[in-house]
Scaffold this motif. Sequence first.
Motif, short mmCIF file in Angstrom:
data_model
loop_
_atom_site.label_atom_id
_atom_site.label_comp_id
_atom_site.label_asym_id
_atom_site.label_seq_id
_atom_site.Cartn_x
_atom_site.Cartn_y
_atom_site.Cartn_z
N SER A 42 3.11 -32.09 -75.87
CA SER A 42 3.38 -32.12 -77.32
C SER A 42 2.07 -32.21 -78.07
CB SER A 42 4.30 -33.30 -77.68
OG SER A 42 3.61 -34.52 -77.55
N ARG A 79 4.99 -36.15 -74.36
CA ARG A 79 5.97 -36.51 -75.39
C ARG A 79 6.22 -38.00 -75.43
NH1 ARG A 79 9.90 -33.14 -73.80
NH2 ARG A 79 8.85 -31.36 -74.72
N ASN A 82 3.32 -39.75 -77.21
CA ASN A 82 3.31 -39.35 -78.61
C ASN A 82 4.38 -40.12 -79.38
OD1 ASN A 82 2.89 -37.96 -81.00
ND2 ASN A 82 3.17 -35.93 -80.12
N GLN A 83 5.58 -40.18 -78.80
CA GLN A 83 6.68 -40.89 -79.48
C GLN A 83 6.41 -42.39 -79.55
OE1 GLN A 83 10.22 -39.64 -77.44
NE2 GLN A 83 10.32 -37.71 -78.56
#
Length: 119
Positions: A42, A79, A82-83
Amino acid sequence: MRLAAASDAQARFDGERWRTRCLHCRAHLELRADGEPLGATSLEHVVPQAWFGRREADAMAARVGYDPDDPRNLALACRGCNQAKGTTHDARGPGDARALDVVTALLDRRLARWREPDA
Ligand SMILES: [Zn+2]
């Protein structure tokens, strides 16, 4: 997203895929030649877009030309990382000393991996 890979000194292009490492956890990440993310890859705004214009984040914003979408502020991350960053440090805002420290360290790491992308 291709520009984030092209400007990442740790990214390697084998003619078919870009391969690099997550800015946070160093997990292997892959992108297609055109920059299309594969698997858990991502694109992350290192300094969150919402922090631009905030006084506490001004020094960091200056390092990326006051532009959230400047490639120096874009990093490839898995991901999950990042989240997790988005819901913790980013959400706390630049007024939180710990959040400010973490994002500053990530920007240092991103800029240490910077390379001039090919035209
Ligand atoms: Zn990660």
